[in-house]
Design a protein around this motif. Structure first.
Motif, short mmCIF file in Angstrom:
data_model
loop_
_atom_site.label_atom_id
_atom_site.label_comp_id
_atom_site.label_asym_id
_atom_site.label_seq_id
_atom_site.Cartn_x
_atom_site.Cartn_y
_atom_site.Cartn_z
N GLN A 1 0.91 -1.31 0.03
CA GLN A 1 0.10 -0.01 -0.03
C GLN A 1 0.74 1.17 -0.15
N TYR A 2 2.20 1.06 0.46
CA TYR A 2 2.88 2.16 0.51
C TYR A 2 3.68 2.39 -0.79
N CYS A 3 3.83 1.49 -1.51
CA CYS A 3 4.74 1.29 -3.02
C CYS A 3 3.82 1.95 -4.15
N CYS A 4 2.26 1.92 -3.95
CA CYS A 4 1.51 1.99 -5.22
C CYS A 4 1.48 3.60 -5.45
N SER A 5 1.22 3.72 -6.71
CA SER A 5 1.03 5.05 -7.24
C SER A 5 0.16 6.06 -6.39
N ALA A 6 -0.74 5.79 -6.24
CA ALA A 6 -1.94 6.30 -5.39
C ALA A 6 -1.29 7.25 -4.25
N PHE A 7 -0.76 6.15 -3.37
CA PHE A 7 -0.12 6.61 -2.14
C PHE A 7 1.06 7.73 -2.46
N SER A 8 2.06 7.27 -3.50
CA SER A 8 3.16 8.30 -3.61
C SER A 8 2.66 9.58 -4.06
N GLU A 9 1.82 9.42 -5.03
CA GLU A 9 1.22 10.79 -5.53
C GLU A 9 0.69 11.85 -4.38
N TYR A 10 -0.23 11.05 -3.53
CA TYR A 10 -0.92 11.97 -2.49
C TYR A 10 0.39 12.41 -1.55
N THR A 11 1.15 11.52 -1.16
CA THR A 11 2.28 11.98 -0.30
C THR A 11 3.25 13.15 -0.93
N GLU A 12 3.50 12.93 -2.29
CA GLU A 12 4.16 13.84 -2.93
C GLU A 12 3.60 15.15 -3.10
N LYS A 13 2.29 15.23 -3.39
CA LYS A 13 1.56 16.44 -3.90
C LYS A 13 1.21 17.14 -2.26
N ASN A 14 1.39 16.50 -1.12
CA ASN A 14 1.05 17.06 0.25
C ASN A 14 2.29 17.17 0.92
N GLY A 15 3.66 17.04 0.33
CA GLY A 15 4.77 17.47 1.00
C GLY A 15 5.54 16.50 1.99
N PHE A 16 4.82 15.39 1.87
CA PHE A 16 5.54 14.15 3.04
C PHE A 16 6.90 13.68 2.49
N ILE A 17 7.60 13.62 3.59
CA ILE A 17 9.14 13.07 3.15
C ILE A 17 8.99 11.39 3.61
N LEU A 18 8.94 10.71 2.60
CA LEU A 18 8.83 9.08 2.81
C LEU A 18 10.15 8.29 3.26
N SER A 19 9.67 7.53 4.20
CA SER A 19 10.97 6.67 4.87
C SER A 19 10.30 5.43 5.01
N THR A 20 11.04 4.06 4.57
CA THR A 20 10.63 2.90 4.90
C THR A 20 11.75 2.20 5.80
N THR A 21 11.08 0.97 6.16
CA THR A 21 12.01 0.25 7.08
C THR A 21 13.03 -0.42 5.88
N GLN A 22 14.15 -0.52 6.26
CA GLN A 22 15.32 -1.36 5.53
C GLN A 22 15.06 -2.74 5.40
#
Length: 166
Positions: free
Chosen positions: A67-88
């Motif tokens: 759910q964190y790798c799909c385009s809908a999520f990344s588009e929403y977060t990018e548009k709203n200025g979130f900086i994404l971080s995921t577990t390694q």
């Protein structure tokens, strides 16, 4: 944020939380049988609406769920200025705050038990989040509630998951 599953008599339904790292306050949540990407976006929108501190940069840390790798999520977060971080890795310790809050809600508020139906589950989640934020004292927050810690955010930032050295 990490989604979890809530059992009802007929189905396991996804539940997503957005938790403030410093105050441990649940800022947003969503429970639905919609696709996981939709519920995490809904939880983020709620968190953004509930924000009282308007930081220029907001980090969003999550596990490596699809759910964190799909385009809908990344588009929403990018548009709203979130900086994404995921577990390694796939290690729960890398997402300790989210895992701890999920565990508290499931263990202390009965959300791991089979619930009669989705409507009851929704009401139980809403009540659990309210009690967790407003009434549950946390040792790591110097015995404040997440709400109290969140409101005093500018005074003190709690970093309870780091070991103190002598």
């Amino acid at each position: 944020m990490t989604p979890t599953l809530i059992p009802t008599a007929t189905v396991l339904s996804p539940f997503a939380l957005v938790t403030d790292f410093y105050s441990k306050k649940i800022m947003g949540w969503s429970y639905s049988d919609k696709m996981p990407a939709e519920i995490v976006i809904h939880a983020l929108k709620m968190a953004k609406r509930n924000a009282i501190h308007h930081e220029k940069e907001i980090n969003h840390h999550s596990d490596r769920g699809i759910q964190y790798c799909c385009s809908a999520f990344s588009e929403y977060t990018e548009k709203n200025g979130f900086i994404l971080s995921t577990t390694q890795q796939y290690d729960p310790y890398e997402n300790a705050v989210a895992e701890r809050v999920n565990g508290i809600l499931k263990d202390e508020f009965g959300l791991k038990e089979s619930i009669k139906n989705k409507e009851t589950a929704f009401k139980m989640i809403a009540q659990a989040v309210r009690i967790y934020n407003e009434k549950r004292l946390h040792w790591s927050l110097q015995f404040k509630t997440p709400e109290e810690a969140h409101c005093s955010y500018n005074e003190t930032k709690y970093l309870s998951y780091k070991r103190k050295t002598a």
